[in-house]
Design a protein around this motif. Structure first.
Motif, PDB file in Angstrom:
ATOM      1  N   ALA A 142       0.838  -1.229  -0.105  1.00  0.00           N
ATOM      2  CA  ALA A 142       0.159  -0.023   0.094  1.00  0.00           C
ATOM      3  C   ALA A 142       1.024   1.187  -0.011  1.00  0.00           C
ATOM      4  O   ALA A 142       0.567   2.357  -0.691  1.00  0.00           O
ATOM      5  CB  ALA A 142      -1.108   0.099   1.210  1.00  0.00           C
ATOM      6  N   ALA A 143       2.000   1.279   0.891  1.00  0.00           N
ATOM      7  CA  ALA A 143       2.830   2.291   0.700  1.00  0.00           C
ATOM      8  C   ALA A 143       3.555   2.798  -0.513  1.00  0.00           C
ATOM      9  O   ALA A 143       3.756   3.745  -1.060  1.00  0.00           O
ATOM     10  CB  ALA A 143       3.880   2.182   1.938  1.00  0.00           C
ATOM     11  N   ARG A 163       2.848  14.471 -13.752  1.00  0.00           N
ATOM     12  CA  ARG A 163       1.731  15.104 -14.756  1.00  0.00           C
ATOM     13  C   ARG A 163       1.940  16.589 -14.491  1.00  0.00           C
ATOM     14  O   ARG A 163       1.781  17.494 -15.344  1.00  0.00           O
ATOM     15  CB  ARG A 163       0.496  14.450 -14.309  1.00  0.00           C
ATOM     16  CG  ARG A 163       0.224  13.176 -14.752  1.00  0.00           C
ATOM     17  CD  ARG A 163      -1.256  12.811 -14.805  1.00  0.00           C
ATOM     18  NE  ARG A 163      -1.768  12.663 -13.612  1.00  0.00           N
ATOM     19  CZ  ARG A 163      -1.962  11.743 -12.669  1.00  0.00           C
ATOM     20  NH1 ARG A 163      -1.374  10.668 -13.026  1.00  0.00           N
ATOM     21  NH2 ARG A 163      -2.491  11.753 -11.620  1.00  0.00           N
ATOM     22  N   GLU A 164       2.005  16.943 -13.252  1.00  0.00           N
ATOM     23  CA  GLU A 164       1.991  18.528 -12.672  1.00  0.00           C
ATOM     24  C   GLU A 164       3.083  18.946 -13.440  1.00  0.00           C
ATOM     25  O   GLU A 164       3.345  20.150 -14.194  1.00  0.00           O
ATOM     26  CB  GLU A 164       2.195  18.418 -11.123  1.00  0.00           C
ATOM     27  CG  GLU A 164       1.016  18.224 -10.579  1.00  0.00           C
ATOM     28  CD  GLU A 164       1.425  18.133  -9.063  1.00  0.00           C
ATOM     29  OE1 GLU A 164       2.415  18.629  -8.698  1.00  0.00           O
ATOM     30  OE2 GLU A 164       0.414  17.725  -8.173  1.00  0.00           O
ATOM     31  N   GLU A 200       4.153   5.658  -5.541  1.00  0.00           N
ATOM     32  CA  GLU A 200       3.775   5.617  -7.112  1.00  0.00           C
ATOM     33  C   GLU A 200       3.044   6.457  -7.549  1.00  0.00           C
ATOM     34  O   GLU A 200       3.260   7.264  -8.474  1.00  0.00           O
ATOM     35  CB  GLU A 200       3.590   4.173  -7.511  1.00  0.00           C
ATOM     36  CG  GLU A 200       4.820   3.229  -7.606  1.00  0.00           C
ATOM     37  CD  GLU A 200       4.657   1.675  -7.957  1.00  0.00           C
ATOM     38  OE1 GLU A 200       3.520   1.437  -8.418  1.00  0.00           O
ATOM     39  OE2 GLU A 200       5.478   0.842  -7.266  1.00  0.00           O
ATOM     40  N   GLU A 201       1.742   6.489  -7.017  1.00  0.00           N
ATOM     41  CA  GLU A 201       0.750   7.487  -7.439  1.00  0.00           C
ATOM     42  C   GLU A 201       1.078   8.841  -7.044  1.00  0.00           C
ATOM     43  O   GLU A 201       0.960   9.720  -7.875  1.00  0.00           O
ATOM     44  CB  GLU A 201      -0.307   7.107  -6.513  1.00  0.00           C
ATOM     45  CG  GLU A 201      -1.740   7.927  -7.114  1.00  0.00           C
ATOM     46  CD  GLU A 201      -2.928   7.614  -5.961  1.00  0.00           C
ATOM     47  OE1 GLU A 201      -3.477   8.623  -5.483  1.00  0.00           O
ATOM     48  OE2 GLU A 201      -3.090   6.380  -5.828  1.00  0.00           O
TER      49      GLU A 201
END
Length: 147
Positions: free
Chosen positions: A126-127, A140-141, A132-133
């Motif tokens: 999960a971490a 993207r920014e 990664e997200e």
């Protein structure tokens, strides 16, 4: 096997603290809270040197005075991947040096993981997914700002 009902008597002060705990954890019933807290207490008895905390990602096991167990185990896995030929004692020493923890705390995390590997591995996954997200959002920014 379904849970078996039991009659348990609690002191009023314990019931007050339990009610507060349930209020601070929406979606948790009194019965679920009792099961959770007893399970955690038994695990702390089984693995001296760990305790449980509530954080942004929910309840997790931590080393007393240190980081989350999953963080230590992830560091061990990274060290093992980077140095596949070193001994187990060397991996423990490397992880202790890198994290600033005493070796006995690293070993406590290893012992806990060995009893509950699926739980800790799920927290690591999960971490990693959250990291990664976050990196993808940052990319993207940067792409938008560079255009």
């Amino acid at each position: 096997m379904p849970p078996t009902p039991r009659s348990v008597r609690f002191e009023d002060a314990v019931l007050d603290k339990l009610a507060k705990f349930v209020m601070e954890h929406p979606g948790l019933s009194v019965s679920a809270a009792v099961n959770l807290l007893i399970t955690e207490a038994l695990r702390m008895e089984e693995h001296p040197g760990v305790l449980f905390r509530t954080g942004p990602s929910g309840r997790r096991v931590v080393i007393v005075g240190g980081p989350d167990v999953w963080e230590i185990v992830r560091a061990i896995k990274v060290a093992r991947a980077a140095e596949p030929d070193v001994t187990a004692d060397e991996i423990v020493a490397m992880t202790a040096e890198y994290s600033g923890l005493p070796q006995h705390q690293v070993r406590t995390a290893i012992r806990y993981w060995s009893s509950y590997p699926d739980e800790i591995d799920a927290q690591i996954a999960a971490a990693d997914a959250a990291a990664e997200e976050a990196e993808e959002r940052w990319r993207r920014e940067q792409g938008l700002l560079a255009s």
